[in-house]
Design an enzyme around this catalytic site. Structure first.
Site, PDB file in Angstrom:
ATOM      1  N   HIS A  17       0.834  -1.209   0.000  1.00 47.76           N
ATOM      2  CA  HIS A  17       0.000   0.000   0.000  1.00 47.76           C
ATOM      3  C   HIS A  17       0.866   1.255   0.000  1.00 47.76           C
ATOM      4  O   HIS A  17       1.326   1.717   1.046  1.00 47.76           O
ATOM      5  CB  HIS A  17      -0.916  -0.030   1.238  1.00 47.76           C
ATOM      6  CG  HIS A  17      -1.994   1.003   1.216  1.00 47.76           C
ATOM      7  ND1 HIS A  17      -3.324   0.706   1.399  1.00 47.76           N
ATOM      8  CD2 HIS A  17      -1.964   2.336   1.019  1.00 47.76           C
ATOM      9  CE1 HIS A  17      -4.051   1.805   1.334  1.00 47.76           C
ATOM     10  NE2 HIS A  17      -3.233   2.829   1.107  1.00 47.76           N
ATOM     11  N   HIS A  19       0.970   5.080  -2.187  1.00 44.84           N
ATOM     12  CA  HIS A  19       0.431   5.961  -3.233  1.00 44.84           C
ATOM     13  C   HIS A  19       1.571   6.686  -3.944  1.00 44.84           C
ATOM     14  O   HIS A  19       2.410   7.321  -3.294  1.00 44.84           O
ATOM     15  CB  HIS A  19      -0.504   7.006  -2.630  1.00 44.84           C
ATOM     16  CG  HIS A  19      -1.756   6.440  -2.038  1.00 44.84           C
ATOM     17  ND1 HIS A  19      -2.970   6.517  -2.676  1.00 44.84           N
ATOM     18  CD2 HIS A  19      -1.987   5.781  -0.866  1.00 44.84           C
ATOM     19  CE1 HIS A  19      -3.909   5.943  -1.911  1.00 44.84           C
ATOM     20  NE2 HIS A  19      -3.329   5.492  -0.817  1.00 44.84           N
ATOM     21  N   ASP A  21       1.406   9.445  -5.834  1.00 44.39           N
ATOM     22  CA  ASP A  21       1.386  10.913  -5.714  1.00 44.39           C
ATOM     23  C   ASP A  21       1.685  11.400  -4.298  1.00 44.39           C
ATOM     24  O   ASP A  21       1.998  12.576  -4.119  1.00 44.39           O
ATOM     25  CB  ASP A  21       0.058  11.502  -6.225  1.00 44.39           C
ATOM     26  CG  ASP A  21      -1.185  10.772  -5.743  1.00 44.39           C
ATOM     27  OD1 ASP A  21      -1.074   9.623  -5.265  1.00 44.39           O
ATOM     28  OD2 ASP A  21      -2.284  11.350  -5.835  1.00 44.39           O
ATOM     29  N   GLY A 174      -9.656   8.111  -1.285  1.00 40.63           N
ATOM     30  CA  GLY A 174     -10.260   9.420  -1.055  1.00 40.63           C
ATOM     31  C   GLY A 174     -10.984   9.457   0.280  1.00 40.63           C
ATOM     32  O   GLY A 174     -10.876   8.522   1.081  1.00 40.63           O
ATOM     33  N   HIS A 201      -9.784   0.856   0.296  1.00 45.18           N
ATOM     34  CA  HIS A 201      -9.605   1.661   1.501  1.00 45.18           C
ATOM     35  C   HIS A 201     -10.897   1.547   2.322  1.00 45.18           C
ATOM     36  O   HIS A 201     -11.988   1.840   1.804  1.00 45.18           O
ATOM     37  CB  HIS A 201      -9.414   3.128   1.138  1.00 45.18           C
ATOM     38  CG  HIS A 201      -8.030   3.498   0.735  1.00 45.18           C
ATOM     39  ND1 HIS A 201      -7.530   3.274  -0.506  1.00 45.18           N
ATOM     40  CD2 HIS A 201      -7.043   4.112   1.439  1.00 45.18           C
ATOM     41  CE1 HIS A 201      -6.292   3.727  -0.566  1.00 45.18           C
ATOM     42  NE2 HIS A 201      -5.963   4.243   0.595  1.00 45.18           N
ATOM     43  N   GLU A 204     -10.884   3.497   7.817  1.00 48.97           N
ATOM     44  CA  GLU A 204      -9.843   4.472   8.145  1.00 48.97           C
ATOM     45  C   GLU A 204     -10.444   5.587   9.002  1.00 48.97           C
ATOM     46  O   GLU A 204      -9.716   6.361   9.605  1.00 48.97           O
ATOM     47  CB  GLU A 204      -9.298   5.036   6.818  1.00 48.97           C
ATOM     48  CG  GLU A 204      -7.888   5.572   6.891  1.00 48.97           C
ATOM     49  CD  GLU A 204      -7.388   6.066   5.534  1.00 48.97           C
ATOM     50  OE1 GLU A 204      -8.076   5.907   4.518  1.00 48.97           O
ATOM     51  OE2 GLU A 204      -6.281   6.621   5.511  1.00 48.97           O
ATOM     52  N   ASP A 281       1.842   3.928   3.149  1.00 46.10           N
ATOM     53  CA  ASP A 281       0.698   4.689   2.608  1.00 46.10           C
ATOM     54  C   ASP A 281       1.250   5.800   1.698  1.00 46.10           C
ATOM     55  O   ASP A 281       1.049   5.754   0.488  1.00 46.10           O
ATOM     56  CB  ASP A 281      -0.182   5.265   3.720  1.00 46.10           C
ATOM     57  CG  ASP A 281      -1.576   5.643   3.234  1.00 46.10           C
ATOM     58  OD1 ASP A 281      -1.977   5.164   2.167  1.00 46.10           O
ATOM     59  OD2 ASP A 281      -2.259   6.407   3.932  1.00 46.10           O
TER      60      ASP A 281
END
Ligand SMILES: O=c1[nH]cnc2c1ncn2[C@H]1C[C@H](O)[C@@H](CO)O1
Ligand SMILES: [Zn+2]
Length: 335
Positions: A17, A19, A21, A174, A201, A204, A281
């Site tokens: 996991h 990301h 960006d 998101g 996701h 969370e 993450d």
């Protein structure tokens, strides 16, 4: 005996996991900003302030704010390729042997790229990274939860384009709200029908039911899943179905998924037999590395090498690797 930072760094790792960006190094952000002619702070301290989660973050939404700063720099194929390559270099420094890199193709089309061109650029950067750093990888494509079903469906349709390689699974990312998973049931049914590996996701933001809904709709892995700590009666189902939680200690504290380290449910879940894994993450937004995450867990819970090896085995088993990648890494992770 406690493992040193060096020993923890050198353990072979798998990261499920991460990301794209949220994980571009500061040096590469400077390169990308120049190429995009975007002015950014000159001092590293001021730049760090823009690209990391605010210390005052009260929620997942606060945590996500830095993405708005970096996304305008990620709108060309050159930028995406550089970013992916840069992430593999960082993974190498953590002794990651295999990483799944996720991103939302729709967030990279403002400069005119097609969704397909976005994916091709990222996977090209990943392949170059593998050639130079011997870190294997696959891309995971995210739909964003604020997007329409039609928009997300275009991302799902990318999986049917035979020419895309190293695209291994689908995710929804998101802001999270109670009951969000069921809003996307039509998409997730299509994902299942097409046999696309699914991680979502969920859990969370204190929404434990989202975790169970995600499993119900076909996810074999859950991004974070922290809220399941509040539903111990469901753990047996997770164990039985071999559901794997992609946990990220620093991020989970920043988003207030958990209030403090003592309450982080990693050890409780691990001891109960739930398949938990360790992830960053977002390396840059969370200002962390995978080694930092290992160090944190070793400090908090006194884990020995056997625990970290077991956790890496869980990650290996839950990964969306190709049969070839799995065969290449089996000796290292299935000891
Ligand atoms: O931890 C997260 N939870 C939900 N969404 C996230 C998280 N980290 C990053 N994202 C979002 C922001 C990114 O722009 C997007 C795709 O990587 O995914
Ligand atoms: Zn995430």
């Amino acid at each position: 005996m406690c493992l040193s930072r060096t020993e923890l760094n050198q353990l072979p790792k798998i990261e499920l996991h991460c990301h794209l960006d949220g994980s571009i190094s500061m040096a590469t952000i400077r390169v990308l900003a120049e190429k995009a002619r975007i002015s950014i702070p000159e001092s590293d301290e001021a730049l760090r302030f823009k690209i990391t989660a605010p210390e005052s973050a009260e929620s997942l939404l606060d945590y996500l704010a830095p993405f708005d700063f970096v996304l305008p720099m990620l709108q060309t194929q050159e930028a995406l390729e550089l970013a992916a390559y840069d992430l593999i270099a960082q993974a190498k420094a953590d002794h990651v042997r295999y990483i799944e890199v996720r991103f939302a193709p729709t967030l990279h089309t403002a400069g005119g790229l097609s969704l397909e061109q976005v994916v091709v650029a990222v996977t090209k950067g990943l392949a170059k990274g593998e050639a130079d750093f011997a870190v294997k990888s696959n891309a995971l494509l995210c739909g964003m939860r604020h997007e329409s079903v039609d928009t997300i469906m275009k991302v799902v349709d990318l999986f049917s384009k035979g020419e895309l390689t190293h695209v291994a699974g689908f995710d929804l990312a998101g802001g999270e709200a109670d009951g969000y998973v069921s809003d996307f049931a039509s998409i997730l049914e299509m994902v299942k029908e097409r046999g696309i590996p699914l991680t979502l996701h969920a859990g969370e933001c204190g929404c434990a039911q989202n975790v169970m809904d995600a499993i119900e709709l076909g996810a074999t892995r859950i991004g974070h899943g922290v809220a399941i700590k509040d539903m111990p009666d469901k753990w047996a189902e997770l164990i039985d179905k071999k559901i794997t939680l992609e946990m990220a200690p620093t991020s989970n504290i920043q988003t207030k998924a958990i209030d403090k380290a003592e309450n982080y449910p990693f050890k409780t879940l691990f001891d109960a037999g739930v398949r938990v894994t360790i992830n960053t993450d977002n390396r840059t937004v969370s200002d962390t590395t995978l080694t930092d995450e290992y160090v944190k867990l070793a400090d908090w819970f006194g884990f020995d090498e056997a625990v970290f090896r077991q956790v890496a085995r869980y990650a290996f088993e839950a990964s969306f690797m190709s049969p070839q990648q799995r065969a290449d890494l089996a000796d290292e992770f299935m000891l």
